[in-house]
Design a protein around this motif. Structure first.
Motif, PDB file in Angstrom:
ATOM      1  N   GLY A  38     -25.066  -1.334  36.291  1.00  0.00           N
ATOM      2  CA  GLY A  38     -23.870  -1.673  37.072  1.00  0.00           C
ATOM      3  C   GLY A  38     -24.239  -2.598  38.210  1.00  0.00           C
ATOM      4  O   GLY A  38     -25.406  -2.684  38.597  1.00  0.00           O
ATOM      5  N   GLY A  39     -23.249  -3.287  38.724  1.00  0.00           N
ATOM      6  CA  GLY A  39     -23.521  -4.174  39.862  1.00  0.00           C
ATOM      7  C   GLY A  39     -22.737  -5.458  39.744  1.00  0.00           C
ATOM      8  O   GLY A  39     -21.657  -5.488  39.145  1.00  0.00           O
ATOM      9  N   ASP A  40     -23.279  -6.518  40.288  1.00  0.00           N
ATOM     10  CA  ASP A  40     -22.546  -7.780  40.241  1.00  0.00           C
ATOM     11  C   ASP A  40     -23.467  -8.955  40.497  1.00  0.00           C
ATOM     12  O   ASP A  40     -24.573  -8.813  41.020  1.00  0.00           O
ATOM     13  N   VAL A  41     -22.966 -10.124  40.110  1.00  0.00           N
ATOM     14  CA  VAL A  41     -23.536 -11.403  40.538  1.00  0.00           C
ATOM     15  C   VAL A  41     -22.444 -12.077  41.373  1.00  0.00           C
ATOM     16  O   VAL A  41     -21.305 -12.202  40.924  1.00  0.00           O
ATOM     17  N   THR A  42     -22.786 -12.457  42.581  1.00  0.00           N
ATOM     18  CA  THR A  42     -21.801 -13.026  43.495  1.00  0.00           C
ATOM     19  C   THR A  42     -22.269 -14.382  44.016  1.00  0.00           C
ATOM     20  O   THR A  42     -23.439 -14.535  44.371  1.00  0.00           O
ATOM     21  N   ILE A  43     -21.365 -15.326  44.040  1.00  0.00           N
ATOM     22  CA  ILE A  43     -21.640 -16.626  44.656  1.00  0.00           C
ATOM     23  C   ILE A  43     -20.589 -16.842  45.740  1.00  0.00           C
ATOM     24  O   ILE A  43     -19.385 -16.786  45.460  1.00  0.00           O
ATOM     25  N   VAL A  83     -15.669 -33.246  66.249  1.00  0.00           N
ATOM     26  CA  VAL A  83     -15.493 -32.299  65.146  1.00  0.00           C
ATOM     27  C   VAL A  83     -16.841 -31.985  64.488  1.00  0.00           C
ATOM     28  O   VAL A  83     -17.674 -32.872  64.294  1.00  0.00           O
ATOM     29  N   GLN A  84     -17.058 -30.709  64.226  1.00  0.00           N
ATOM     30  CA  GLN A  84     -18.302 -30.264  63.570  1.00  0.00           C
ATOM     31  C   GLN A  84     -17.949 -29.625  62.230  1.00  0.00           C
ATOM     32  O   GLN A  84     -16.911 -28.969  62.110  1.00  0.00           O
ATOM     33  N   THR A  85     -18.838 -29.782  61.269  1.00  0.00           N
ATOM     34  CA  THR A  85     -18.630 -29.133  59.980  1.00  0.00           C
ATOM     35  C   THR A  85     -19.862 -28.307  59.620  1.00  0.00           C
ATOM     36  O   THR A  85     -20.947 -28.507  60.160  1.00  0.00           O
ATOM     37  N   ASP A  86     -19.642 -27.398  58.685  1.00  0.00           N
ATOM     38  CA  ASP A  86     -20.755 -26.568  58.206  1.00  0.00           C
ATOM     39  C   ASP A  86     -20.457 -26.163  56.770  1.00  0.00           C
ATOM     40  O   ASP A  86     -19.295 -25.884  56.436  1.00  0.00           O
ATOM     41  N   GLU A  87     -21.461 -26.177  55.925  1.00  0.00           N
ATOM     42  CA  GLU A  87     -21.301 -25.752  54.529  1.00  0.00           C
ATOM     43  C   GLU A  87     -22.430 -24.799  54.197  1.00  0.00           C
ATOM     44  O   GLU A  87     -23.598 -25.092  54.471  1.00  0.00           O
ATOM     45  N   SER A  88     -22.099 -23.679  53.606  1.00  0.00           N
ATOM     46  CA  SER A  88     -23.157 -22.758  53.204  1.00  0.00           C
ATOM     47  C   SER A  88     -22.814 -22.114  51.867  1.00  0.00           C
ATOM     48  O   SER A  88     -21.637 -21.972  51.511  1.00  0.00           O
ATOM     49  N   THR A  89     -23.844 -21.751  51.163  1.00  0.00           N
ATOM     50  CA  THR A  89     -23.696 -21.077  49.871  1.00  0.00           C
ATOM     51  C   THR A  89     -24.677 -19.913  49.837  1.00  0.00           C
ATOM     52  O   THR A  89     -25.710 -19.936  50.512  1.00  0.00           O
ATOM     53  N   LEU A  90     -24.335 -18.953  49.051  1.00  0.00           N
ATOM     54  CA  LEU A  90     -25.176 -17.763  48.958  1.00  0.00           C
ATOM     55  C   LEU A  90     -24.986 -17.174  47.575  1.00  0.00           C
ATOM     56  O   LEU A  90     -23.865 -17.145  47.059  1.00  0.00           O
ATOM     57  N   MET A  91     -26.066 -16.746  46.976  1.00  0.00           N
ATOM     58  CA  MET A  91     -25.961 -16.141  45.644  1.00  0.00           C
ATOM     59  C   MET A  91     -26.739 -14.827  45.650  1.00  0.00           C
ATOM     60  O   MET A  91     -27.875 -14.784  46.136  1.00  0.00           O
ATOM     61  N   THR A  92     -26.119 -13.776  45.140  1.00  0.00           N
ATOM     62  CA  THR A  92     -26.807 -12.491  45.084  1.00  0.00           C
ATOM     63  C   THR A  92     -26.567 -11.835  43.732  1.00  0.00           C
ATOM     64  O   THR A  92     -25.511 -12.008  43.121  1.00  0.00           O
ATOM     65  N   ALA A  93     -27.540 -11.121  43.275  1.00  0.00           N
ATOM     66  CA  ALA A  93     -27.348 -10.216  42.134  1.00  0.00           C
ATOM     67  C   ALA A  93     -27.815  -8.853  42.613  1.00  0.00           C
ATOM     68  O   ALA A  93     -28.925  -8.711  43.156  1.00  0.00           O
ATOM     69  N   PHE A  94     -26.964  -7.873  42.440  1.00  0.00           N
ATOM     70  CA  PHE A  94     -27.225  -6.532  42.975  1.00  0.00           C
ATOM     71  C   PHE A  94     -26.965  -5.554  41.829  1.00  0.00           C
ATOM     72  O   PHE A  94     -25.854  -5.504  41.309  1.00  0.00           O
ATOM     73  N   VAL A  95     -27.981  -4.844  41.405  1.00  0.00           N
ATOM     74  CA  VAL A  95     -27.860  -4.046  40.184  1.00  0.00           C
ATOM     75  C   VAL A  95     -28.394  -2.629  40.402  1.00  0.00           C
ATOM     76  O   VAL A  95     -29.411  -2.433  41.075  1.00  0.00           O
ATOM     77  N   THR A  96     -27.687  -1.676  39.830  1.00  0.00           N
ATOM     78  CA  THR A  96     -28.153  -0.292  39.779  1.00  0.00           C
ATOM     79  C   THR A  96     -28.265   0.107  38.308  1.00  0.00           C
ATOM     80  O   THR A  96     -27.356  -0.165  37.528  1.00  0.00           O
ATOM     81  N   GLU A 122     -18.474   2.502  38.782  1.00  0.00           N
ATOM     82  CA  GLU A 122     -18.759   2.311  40.210  1.00  0.00           C
ATOM     83  C   GLU A 122     -20.182   2.730  40.562  1.00  0.00           C
ATOM     84  O   GLU A 122     -20.486   2.965  41.740  1.00  0.00           O
ATOM     85  N   THR A 123     -21.044   2.829  39.565  1.00  0.00           N
ATOM     86  CA  THR A 123     -22.397   3.355  39.814  1.00  0.00           C
ATOM     87  C   THR A 123     -23.115   2.596  40.923  1.00  0.00           C
ATOM     88  O   THR A 123     -23.838   3.179  41.729  1.00  0.00           O
ATOM     89  N   ALA A 124     -22.941   1.292  40.984  1.00  0.00           N
ATOM     90  CA  ALA A 124     -23.666   0.486  41.975  1.00  0.00           C
ATOM     91  C   ALA A 124     -23.004   0.503  43.344  1.00  0.00           C
ATOM     92  O   ALA A 124     -23.603   0.045  44.313  1.00  0.00           O
ATOM     93  N   TYR A 125     -21.783   0.993  43.446  1.00  0.00           N
ATOM     94  CA  TYR A 125     -21.032   0.881  44.703  1.00  0.00           C
ATOM     95  C   TYR A 125     -20.567   2.244  45.188  1.00  0.00           C
ATOM     96  O   TYR A 125     -21.275   2.917  45.904  1.00  0.00           O
ATOM     97  N   ALA A 126     -19.344   2.620  44.788  1.00  0.00           N
ATOM     98  CA  ALA A 126     -18.741   3.839  45.327  1.00  0.00           C
ATOM     99  C   ALA A 126     -19.345   5.104  44.730  1.00  0.00           C
ATOM    100  O   ALA A 126     -19.105   6.192  45.227  1.00  0.00           O
ATOM    101  N   GLY A 127     -20.120   4.974  43.651  1.00  0.00           N
ATOM    102  CA  GLY A 127     -20.797   6.118  43.078  1.00  0.00           C
ATOM    103  C   GLY A 127     -20.090   6.692  41.858  1.00  0.00           C
ATOM    104  O   GLY A 127     -19.084   6.164  41.384  1.00  0.00           O
ATOM    105  N   ARG A 128     -20.653   7.782  41.339  1.00  0.00           N
ATOM    106  CA  ARG A 128     -20.133   8.405  40.113  1.00  0.00           C
ATOM    107  C   ARG A 128     -19.386   9.696  40.493  1.00  0.00           C
ATOM    108  O   ARG A 128     -18.996   9.873  41.621  1.00  0.00           O
TER     109      ARG A 128
END
Lengths: 519, 521
Positions: free
Chosen positions: A176-181, A196-209, B309-315
């Protein structure tokens, strides 16, 4: 998604319109475009599933105006925003809302003045992360799920537990988890910061259980980066490996243990207890456990904690704050002594003028001013992104934790000799209010029993609850490891670059013995 | 200038939305199902702090969410969400079409990859099945909001003066009251749900809320209390209070002053001593609101139970697998009944969920025996049982999850005074504060706002910083008295999902008595 140049042009046009209005003392226009691409993962070998459960996205774009209006009773400050419309009608509508909503806030001093610190970071985002298509989003999710499933299939440990495919599925393998951009673009201009100032940022994560649920074995994995070419199936592989390692977890009795907190627990303790305690607002409202302690010890001398929003390559880095001020380094705890706070322009001005400043912060004058540099006025929200429809609040960026004399993990484990390695904690809250410092959490994964100076066996998931106090934890630090790694916790704004930290005398209670009866 | 958004937009967009869905069905060859949700909200708010105004707002929002199930070799979902504004209203037909196409592209790519993965991963691939939705009765309906004072008619200046006045009075309660924050909100929202199955549901909701945060300081102790008062009604609830059979509040002014006085008293009180063994605990309806939320409501969400929801709110400890669960088994004392009921009033009230399922009461525990879960169409198709209408999102742009409606412990028959009177030594927990719950909801520690010693059947000394820590099943099995004083309260900030969705919902219960360890500061 609007380009930075389009956002800048819109901000300038809106500012030109706004500053020509009668009765206006000063104003700030903030434009933003945000995209969040997220593919949520759910593989369960014993329950029908999709693998990639939710390939999805949210997008928003708009402008927000903070304006100060003259009135017979003194200045009135208001905020208004308009989604989608960056043109003249949008600016007109947002200003009208700000005028309508303006109040006479006695703590308001001014909109942000220019900083004497220069901007340190520009052109640091990966343009390829701004252009990920729908098929790639799905593909990234299946890469991570695939990494975990390949690891399960290749495991000799699982092969000994399951003779055939059906038995393997019955082990209850979970991914379970996600890939987020996250894609963020802003522009800002104001009366006091008229360029005027500008800013651009990106971030990528994969979070898995991952889990081998039939054995109550749980492991986690994560990968993070700011560039698309950083992406791989690493998070899925790591989570599955950690779940397999956790098979055969043992219980431990209630008592006091020397605990090595892994990176996620360090990040969780920082996110829920230490960082909130180090904000200017926590001092203003008398909520912090560090009340009146600026310049005084609040932790073991070997602990350093700082926030650094301008460090190249770190995930939470930004060029400017959402108030248009340069990001930078703010030391919070140096050699165990409280030396600074996270703050926004408004919060700094308010606290510096508070008659109870000395009592609340523990210092006044230049010392207080230096401790309250407004480098953290951000408009984070909605699960990521810099939101046009809210005024700035205080948020951390990259929180870095370091030790004065750091050691390698195996050295720390040897030094601890007998205790626990806690790799993931859960639901970590200040249970009796932040100032009391009492907190509790349960240990949910990636944890081991330390015997004779080595990680001897896995600790069963969800079998202990930690009941302690953050003041005691910070005081009782006995060792910190060398390597810090970017760590995110669920729903947090900041990224914590965390080492592993050993603490003596941590109070632990055994819980939920009845769960074994259900197996 | 662009015209303001109004909830009336929903009325005009209905036929357009339905036409876009029909059009997608005709044009997109592998589309099996699609739905879309549009939401318009008009909200006014005001905030004061320490007796001074801090801000106010008069905002509208428009958001869109689309779900598509599509595929060839198998079927999979794809989603898209957008935050929109008044400038988008004239262009909505194109925006709806584009969003449907985007979700369709994701769904078809997802289905293709799932089919490949099913082949690639052998035995483990078999779990990758076709996405199915359990059939539901298809409805076309309009549900109006209930309020006396229209949130749109409120004067923002008056709201600000009201919040500032309450804040000023709270600040003057006692010198020990060092900080207060007062917020008021009143909003009207209208939601459209339409699907390729022919559903077209238009629901409107009014919601008014008052929030109060106070900090009282006595020496090295800060008592930091926060609570909300609210209902799905208009501004009248803050001025007049609420006096309904299940929901009762005083006026916002009196209620906030009460919270402030309690913080001052608590700051001067001793901390609760921690017990090393189980003792008798009596818990009031407000405390049980959080207990019902954490150890009943969350573990009976079927998405969580099915490991999504295992990775987040749980089981959930109530389900290990499709054939291994606690349905039909005793999980609590025969005195304990618990349910979720969207038909009850308050924050958890609605008629249809966010996939058009008629919402209905679901009993989770019937006299101690576990009966079943809150579900969605997708999870009902996996686990079995009829969909009961609990798939909800906090914003149309976000993907719904299984969420509580009004989840509560059922009322008993005992007068609460009698429940206390029978206790010679024990503790009375009044008001909830902060929870920490184990991952499968099998254990909890929940702190109370105030704790009173019970001695010889009467409430004694006040203590601060205390709570109950227990294994959930043991705690429920130990219940030996349930009061007749059932109340519902609002929970304003239940977090679930990725990205996090912070939802308003209802919980409640009566006074209850059990045995557990108590944990102090």
């Amino acid at each position: 998604m609007k380009s930075a140049a389009e956002l800048a042009a819109a901000a300038e046009r809106a500012f030109e319109y706004v500053r020509g209005q009668d009765g206006l003392l000063e104003a700030e226009v903030f434009t933003a475009a945000n995209g969040a691409l997220l593919t949520r993962l759910n593989y369960t070998s014993h329950i029908p599933c999709n693998g990639v459960e939710e390939p999805k996205s949210t997008e928003s774009c708009g402008l927000g105006i903070r304006a100060v209006f003259a009135s017979p009773d003194g200045p009135r400050i208001g905020f208004g925003s308009e989604p989608s419309d960056l043109g003249p009608a949008g600016a007109e509508r947002a200003l009208e809302r700000a005028r309508h909503a303006a109040v006479a806030d006695p703590d308001f001093v001014s909109l942000p003045d220019p900083s004497r610190e220069p901007r340190a970071l520009a052109d640091y985002h990966d343009p390829r992360l701004m252009e990920v298509d729908d098929a790639s989003l799905v593909d990234m999710g299946f890469q991570v799920v695939g990494g975990a499933l390949r690891t399960f299939l290749a495991s000799s440990r699982l092969a000994t537990l399951a003779e055939d495919d059906a038995a393997l599925r019955r082990l209850g393998l979970i991914v379970g988890g996600d890939v987020t951009i996250l894609q963020e673009r802003i522009a800002i201009v104001s009366t006091r910061l008229p360029r005027v100032q500008t800013d651009e940022s990106t971030l990528m994560t994969a979070f898995v259980t991952s889990m081998v649920e039939a054995h109550a074995a749980k492991g986690s994995g994560a990968s993070t980066g700011t560039r698309l070419d950083h992406f791989s199936d690493e998070a899925g592989v790591e989570a599955a490996q950690n779940a397999i390692r956790a098979i055969g977890g043992e219980r431990v009795p209630s008592g006091e243990y020397t605990v090595i907190f892994g990176r996620q627990p360090v990040a969780d303790l920082l996110n829920n207890l230490v960082v909130p305690a180090c904000t200017a607002n926590a001092f203003y409202s008398s909520r912090t456990p560090f009340l009146g302690k600026l310049g005084r010890p609040v932790a073991a001398p070997q602990l350093h904690v700082y926030d650094h929003g301008a460090m190249p390559g770190l995930m939470g880095s930004k060029g400017i704050t959402c108030e248009g001020l340069p990001t930078g380094r703010t030391d919070l705890i140096r050699s165990g002594v409280l030396v600074g706070c996270l703050s926004s322009w408004y919060a700094t001005q308010r606290l510096l003028r508070d008659p109870a400043l000395g009592e609340k912060l523990g210092a006044t004058g230049r010392v207080a001013q230096a401790a309250l540099a407004p480098r953290n006025g951000f408009r984070f929200g909605a699960g990521g992104g810099r939101q046009f429809d809210v005024p700035p609040g205080i948020a951390a960026s990259n929180v870095v934790v370091e030790g004065a004399e750091p050691v390698a993990l195996d050295e720390l484990v040897r030094a601890v000799k007998h205790g626990l390695y806690v790799g993931r904690i859960w639901y970590t809250y200040p249970i009796n209010g932040l100032r009391a410092g009492d907190f509790t959490c349960t240990v949910v994964a990636d944890s081991y029993i330390i015997r004779d100076g080595r990680l001897a066996s896995p600790l069963r998931a969800n079998a202990i609850r930690i009941n302690d106090n953050i003041g005691r934890i910070l005081d009782n630090i006995v060792g910190i490891t060398k390597d810090v790694k970017g760590t995110i916790v669920w729903a947090a704004d900041e990224v914590v670059y965390a080492p592993e930290i050993a603490v003596r005398g941590v109070r632990v209670d055994a819980i939920a013995g009845f769960m074994e009866e259900l197996e | 200038m662009a015209s303001r958004l109004s909830v009336d937009l929903i009325e005009t967009i209905k036929p357009v939305a339905e036409e876009c869905l029909h059009d997608a069905q005709r044009r997109l060859a592998r589309l099996r199902y699609a739905d879309l949700r549009l939401e318009v909200s008009e909200a006014k708010w005001a905030v004061a702090e320490n007796g001074s105004p801090k801000g106010s707002g008069d905002d509208e929002s428009l958001s869109l969410g689309v779900r598509v199930l599509a595929g060839d070799r198998t079927v999979a979902p794809g989603y898209a969400g957008l935050a929109l504004g008044a400038a988008d209203a004239p262009d909505l037909p194109r925006i709806l079409r584009d969003a449907l196409e985007r979700a369709y592209r994701r769904a078809t790519a997802n289905a293709e990859q799932k089919a490949e993965a099913r082949e690639k991963f052998g035995g483990l691939g078999e779990a990758l099945g076709e996405t199915r939705l359990h059939p539901v009765e298809i409805r076309r309906d309009t549900v109006p909001a209930a309020y006396r004072v229209d949130p749109r008619a409120l004067d923002l200046g008056e709201m600000t003066r009201f919040a500032t006045d309450v804040s000023r009075q709270v600040a003057s309660v006692a010198p020990a009251l060092k900080y207060n924050w007062i917020a008021t909100l009143s909003r009207l929202s209208r939601e459209l749900f339409a699907s390729t199955e022919g559903a077209c549901i238009d629901q409107a909701f009014a919601l008014t809320q008052g929030s109060c945060s106070v900090v009282a300081v006595a020496g090295a102790t800060s008592q930091d209390l926060y609570d909300v008062l609210g209902h799905q009604r208009g501004w009248e609830i803050l001025l007049e209070g609420v006096d309904e059979p299940l929901i009762r509040f005083p006026t916002f002014h009196d209620w906030a002053l009460g919270l402030a006085r309690q913080a001052v008293a608590l700051a001067a009180a001793p901390p609760l001593p921690t017990s090393d063994r189980e003792v008798v605990v009596v818990t009031d309806p407000h405390y049980n609101t959080l207990v019902s939320h954490e150890i009943i409501g969350h573990p009976v969400e079927l998405d969580r139970a099915l490991k999504m929801e295992t990775a987040y709110a749980g089981r959930s400890w109530l389900l290990a697998g499709l054939g291994e669960h606690q349905v039909g088994k005793r999980v609590a004392s025969p005195l304990v009944t618990a349910y979720s009921d969207p038909a009850l009033p308050g924050y958890g009230h609605y008629t249809y969920d966010h996939e058009g399922t008629p919402a209905r009461r679901v009993v989770h525990i019937d006299r101690g025996v576990f009966q079943g879960f809150m579900n969605s169409r997708q999870t009902a198709a996996i686990f079995g049982g009829q969909p009961n209408g609990h798939w909800k999102a906090t914003d149309a742009a976000l993907v719904p999850l299984i969420r509580m409606s009004n989840t509560a412990f059922g009322a008993g028959t005992r007068p609460p005074e009698e429940i206390i009177k029978e206790v010679d030594r024990g503790w009375y927990f009044a008001g909830h504060r902060t929870p920490s719950i184990a991952e499968s909801r099998e254990n909890f520690r929940i702190s109370a706002r105030a704790v009173y010693e019970i001695r010889d059947g009467a409430l004694g000394r006040l203590h601060r910083d205390g709570g109950i820590v227990a294994d959930s099943r043991d705690y429920l099995m130990n219940v030996d008295a349930v009061g007749a004083d059932f109340r519902l309260y609002p929970i304003p900030n239940c977090g679930k999902g990725q990205p996090m969705q912070v939802k308003k919902l209802g919980n409640g219960g009566p006074t209850m008595r059990s045995r557990a360890r108590v944990a102090g500061g």
